[in-house]
Structure formats: structure tokens, C-alpha cells
Design a protein around this motif. Structure first.
Motif, mmCIF file in Angstrom:
data_model
loop_
_atom_site.group_PDB
_atom_site.id
_atom_site.type_symbol
_atom_site.label_atom_id
_atom_site.label_comp_id
_atom_site.label_asym_id
_atom_site.label_seq_id
_atom_site.Cartn_x
_atom_site.Cartn_y
_atom_site.Cartn_z
ATOM 1 N N TRP A 1 3.553 26.306 -23.151
ATOM 2 C CA TRP A 1 4.369 26.961 -24.171
ATOM 3 C C TRP A 1 5.736 26.289 -24.293
ATOM 4 N N SER A 2 6.133 25.449 -23.293
ATOM 5 C CA SER A 2 7.436 24.763 -23.334
ATOM 6 C C SER A 2 7.487 23.726 -24.442
ATOM 7 N N VAL A 3 6.344 23.478 -25.101
ATOM 8 C CA VAL A 3 6.289 22.571 -26.238
ATOM 9 C C VAL A 3 7.122 23.144 -27.400
ATOM 10 N N PHE A 4 7.342 24.461 -27.394
ATOM 11 C CA PHE A 4 8.168 25.083 -28.439
ATOM 12 C C PHE A 4 9.624 24.972 -28.003
ATOM 13 N N LYS A 5 10.394 24.164 -28.768
ATOM 14 C CA LYS A 5 11.719 23.774 -28.289
ATOM 15 C C LYS A 5 12.856 24.578 -28.901
ATOM 16 N N THR A 6 12.559 25.469 -29.845
ATOM 17 C CA THR A 6 13.648 26.275 -30.403
ATOM 18 C C THR A 6 13.348 27.743 -30.145
ATOM 19 N N ARG A 7 14.388 28.563 -30.192
ATOM 20 C CA ARG A 7 14.220 30.008 -30.008
ATOM 21 C C ARG A 7 13.280 30.562 -31.075
ATOM 22 N N PHE B 1 0.220 36.750 -19.980
ATOM 23 C CA PHE B 1 0.532 36.169 -18.671
ATOM 24 C C PHE B 1 0.910 34.707 -18.872
ATOM 25 N N MET B 2 2.021 34.300 -18.284
ATOM 26 C CA MET B 2 2.447 32.907 -18.410
ATOM 27 C C MET B 2 3.107 32.446 -17.115
ATOM 28 N N ASP B 3 3.211 31.137 -16.954
ATOM 29 C CA ASP B 3 3.957 30.634 -15.806
ATOM 30 C C ASP B 3 5.215 29.934 -16.313
ATOM 31 N N ILE B 4 6.119 29.643 -15.401
ATOM 32 C CA ILE B 4 7.368 28.961 -15.758
ATOM 33 C C ILE B 4 7.823 28.184 -14.525
ATOM 34 N N HIS B 5 8.455 27.040 -14.749
ATOM 35 C CA HIS B 5 8.977 26.301 -13.595
ATOM 36 C C HIS B 5 10.473 26.092 -13.765
ATOM 37 N N GLY B 6 11.145 25.839 -12.656
ATOM 38 C CA GLY B 6 12.591 25.635 -12.719
ATOM 39 C C GLY B 6 13.121 25.194 -11.369
ATOM 40 N N ASP C 1 15.905 19.136 -23.357
ATOM 41 C CA ASP C 1 14.609 18.473 -23.574
ATOM 42 C C ASP C 1 14.232 17.666 -22.340
ATOM 43 N N MET C 2 12.949 17.676 -22.006
ATOM 44 C CA MET C 2 12.488 16.805 -20.934
ATOM 45 C C MET C 2 11.254 16.027 -21.374
ATOM 46 N N LEU C 3 11.128 14.832 -20.817
ATOM 47 C CA LEU C 3 9.968 13.986 -21.104
ATOM 48 C C LEU C 3 9.283 13.726 -19.768
ATOM 49 N N CYS C 4 8.009 14.119 -19.669
ATOM 50 C CA CYS C 4 7.285 13.981 -18.394
ATOM 51 C C CYS C 4 5.966 13.258 -18.629
ATOM 52 N N TYR C 5 5.529 12.571 -17.590
ATOM 53 C CA TYR C 5 4.234 11.888 -17.646
ATOM 54 C C TYR C 5 3.407 12.257 -16.429
ATOM 55 N N ILE C 6 2.092 12.249 -16.608
ATOM 56 C CA ILE C 6 1.178 12.253 -15.470
ATOM 57 C C ILE C 6 0.529 10.870 -15.432
ATOM 58 N N ARG D 1 6.377 16.527 -23.872
ATOM 59 C CA ARG D 1 7.738 16.624 -24.402
ATOM 60 C C ARG D 1 8.058 18.104 -24.472
ATOM 61 N N TRP D 2 8.840 18.567 -23.523
ATOM 62 C CA TRP D 2 9.085 19.995 -23.367
ATOM 63 C C TRP D 2 10.571 20.316 -23.429
ATOM 64 N N ARG D 3 10.855 21.590 -23.639
ATOM 65 C CA ARG D 3 12.204 22.094 -23.370
ATOM 66 C C ARG D 3 12.139 22.827 -22.040
ATOM 67 N N LEU D 4 13.138 22.622 -21.209
ATOM 68 C CA LEU D 4 13.198 23.342 -19.940
ATOM 69 C C LEU D 4 13.900 24.676 -20.203
ATOM 70 N N TRP D 5 13.088 25.723 -20.283
ATOM 71 C CA TRP D 5 13.621 27.068 -20.572
ATOM 72 C C TRP D 5 13.964 27.767 -19.259
ATOM 73 N N SER D 6 14.928 28.699 -19.320
ATOM 74 C CA SER D 6 15.239 29.493 -18.117
ATOM 75 C C SER D 6 14.498 30.826 -18.201
ATOM 76 N N ILE D 7 14.350 31.476 -17.047
ATOM 77 C CA ILE D 7 13.622 32.753 -17.024
ATOM 78 C C ILE D 7 14.310 33.810 -17.914
ATOM 79 N N PRO D 8 15.650 33.980 -17.825
ATOM 80 C CA PRO D 8 16.247 35.008 -18.702
ATOM 81 C C PRO D 8 16.079 34.717 -20.187
ATOM 82 N N GLU D 9 16.167 33.453 -20.578
ATOM 83 C CA GLU D 9 15.956 33.113 -22.010
ATOM 84 C C GLU D 9 14.563 33.568 -22.450
ATOM 85 N N VAL D 10 13.570 33.282 -21.604
ATOM 86 C CA VAL D 10 12.186 33.613 -21.958
ATOM 87 C C VAL D 10 12.002 35.137 -22.019
#
Ligand SMILES: C[S@@+](CC[C@H](N)C(=O)[O-])C[C@H]1O[C@@H](n2cnc3c(N)ncnc32)[C@H](O)[C@@H]1O
Length: 272
Positions: A128-134, A155-160, A192-197, A214-223
Motif C-alpha cells: 500500500w506504500s505505493v500510494f504516495k499522497t494522502r 489488516f495491513m503491515d507497516i515498517h519503520g 520517497d524511497m527506492l528499494c530493490y530485491i 517506489r514507495w513513500r515511507l509512511w509513519s504509523i500515526p499518519e496511517v
């Protein structure tokens, strides 16, 4: 096939989707979590799930194996991933199990209105981090809210953690290959973050950039604020337990306060 006769994996012979599933996904633990918390929160079993961002639909196909009344729908925009999933995960199911799972090429912003609606919507592996705007993330949460059952749960997960803002590369050994996670770029202004596997092998070259995010790193309170704005009545955050050596147990518990870990993954449930 015995491990002796298993062919040696190389960048040329390995299937990147197979390696991804082996390295990253654990549908059993994910579904245990969803089934346990849905029952505790709603006092009835979860029977119908929708796996958003399903890729090859590994979790959706696992779900129908667990109980004869379980039904699942997987949504993804990647036709090639869905086709691979149909061949790899749906084909081995019994005809009866296959009737209870569908993988659909759909944008999760426009999910189908299933009848009956899903008890739970799953948005895992930070997809879901693919969505980069509120606006976009809220539109996604609103679409999930609208299409869930009356007492449905997202149900979702989040990292930080501070390491999630670092440009770094981590390697983890898996069976016959090494999983390589690269946080190639992080921009503190846009978040914004750019990650590769990548995947590495004992022999031959690496399989570079097998997957790109290509994700946005969201915080838990924002979500949580956006989930509330999208109509969810309440949300719970589940923090991972630790053993006596300080390692994660893979079990998640509801918590009001977190820990300033360098890197964390936690779960969120949002209640309609
Ligand atoms: C990180 S993968 C997730 C794969 C798997 N479900 C998992 O949990 O590991 C992200 C997936 O999201 C899909 N995706 C990205 N944007 C989407 C959208 N708007 N609607 C549906 N799927 C989307 C991609 O095609 C990709 O398969």
C-alpha cells in the motif's frame, strides 16, 4: 525432489517469483494472525478474505486450503504475476478449492463489490506504500472500507525505525540462494524511497533488480489518521514480541506504545 537432486540455483535457472515467495512471504503466519484476531474482535470466524496487491495470489490460495467454507479473492494490476499465480498456486488445488478462489486483474482503488462482501481485506508486505499522497492512500482505505462486510476488518503491515531511512543493503541466506534487500535511495523531503530485491547465488552472477519498489515511507500515526478519515471506527497496532535474546518472535501483540527500534515491522487492524 530430494535436496540431492535439486538443481543448483543460478541467475539463469531460478524463477524470480519463486525466490521472492520463499524469501519474503509466510502466508501461514499471516493467515494465522488474521484468523485469530478477526475471531477475537468479532466473535465469529473469518471466512471471506480479499488479498489486495496479491501478486501471484499465494495467500489467497493458501486461505481456501484451510477450511471448506473459506473463500478468497486476490486483486493485482500485474497480469503476468496473476497468470504465474494461476499456473503455480491455483492449478494444484482441488477443483472444489479452486471454485472458492479468484485472482482478478484489478486496481485496488476500484475493487469489485463482491456479494457477500469480504470479512477481511489484507494489504501486506507494505504494498500500500505505493500510494504516495494522502489523497491516494485515503482513497485506497475508503475503497477497502466501502467494500468490506458490515463488521469487516482491514489488516495491513507497516515498517519503520531509523534504519528504514538509511540507504543500505542487507543480505539473508535462504535455501540455495541469498536474498538481498537494497534501500537504494531515501529522500527526507518527500519521504520517497527506492528499494530493490536482488538474488545472489553460490555460482555465477547475481540476479539484479529482480523487483523494484517506489514507495513513500509512511509513519504509523499518519496511517491511523487516514484510516479514521476514510471511515474506520478504530485501529489497533500490534508490536512484535521479543525473546530473551532480543530477537523477534514473529508473534504480534496489541500495544499502545512502541519501542524505538532501529527497524521494525508491525501490524495494524482497522475496524469498520
Ligand atoms: C510487494 S508486491 C506484493 C506481493 C505479495 N502480495 C506479497 O504480499 O508479498 C506488490 C504488488 O502490488 C501490485 N500493485 C501495485 N499497485 C497496485 C494497484 N494500484 N492495484 C493492484 N495491485 C497493485 C504490484 O503489481 C505487485 O504485484
Amino acid at each position: 525432489m530430494s535436496s540431492r537432486s535439486r538443481p543448483v540455483l543460478t541467475a539463469a535457472t531460478a524463477d524470480r517469483r519463486r525466490l521472492y515467495e520463499e524469501a519474503v512471504q509466510c502466508p501461514e503466519a499471516e493467515l494465522d494472525f488474521v484468523a485469530r484476531w478477526f475471531r477475537r474482535l468479532r466473535g465469529r470466524p473469518c471466512r471471506r478474505i480479499r488479498e489486495d496487491f496479491c501478486g501471484a495470489g499465494l495467500t489467497a490460495s493458501e486461505w481456501v486450503k484451510r477450511h471448506p467454507e473459506n473463500v478468497s479473492v486476490g486483486l493485482d494490476i500485474d497480469a503476468a504475476a496473476l497468470a504465474w499465480g494461476a499456473r503455480t498456486h491455483l492449478a494444484p488445488l482441488s477443483p472444489e478449492q479452486r471454485r472458492r478462489v479468484k485472482l482478478l486483474k484489478r486496481n485496488v482503488l476500484k475493487p469489485p463489490a463482491s456479494t457477500p462482501p469480504p470479512d477481511a481485506v489484507l494489504a501486506m508486505n507494505f504494498s500500500w506504500s505505493v500510494f504516495k499522497t494522502r489523497d491516494l492512500l485515503k482513497a485506497y482505505f475508503a475503497a477497502a472500507h466501502r467494500t468490506l462486510a458490515r463488521d469487516g476488518i482491514l489488516f495491513m503491515d507497516i515498517h519503520g525505525g531509523y534504519e528504514s531511512m538509511k540507504e543500505l543493503t542487507e543480505r539473508r541466506r535462504c535455501k540455495g540462494f541469498t536474498y538481498v534487500w537494497e534501500q537504494a535511495a531515501y529522500d527526507p523531503i518527500s519521504s520517497d524511497m527506492l528499494c530493490y530485491i536482488h538474488f545472489d547465488f553460490k555460482k555465477g552472477p547475481m540476479m539484479k533488480r529482480a523487483f523494484t519498489y517506489r514507495w513513500r515511507l509512511w509513519s504509523i500515526p499518519e496511517v491511523r489518521e487516514l484510516l479514521a478519515e476514510a471511515g474506520f471506527k478504530s485501529t489497533t497496532v500490534y508490536w512484535e514480541g521479543e525473546n530473551k535474546h532480543g530477537n523477534g518472535t514473529g508473534e504480534y501483540h496489541p500495544r499502545k506504545k512502541g519501542v524505538a527500534d532501529a527497524s521494525f515491522v508491525c501490524m495494524i487492524s482497522a475496524h469498520k
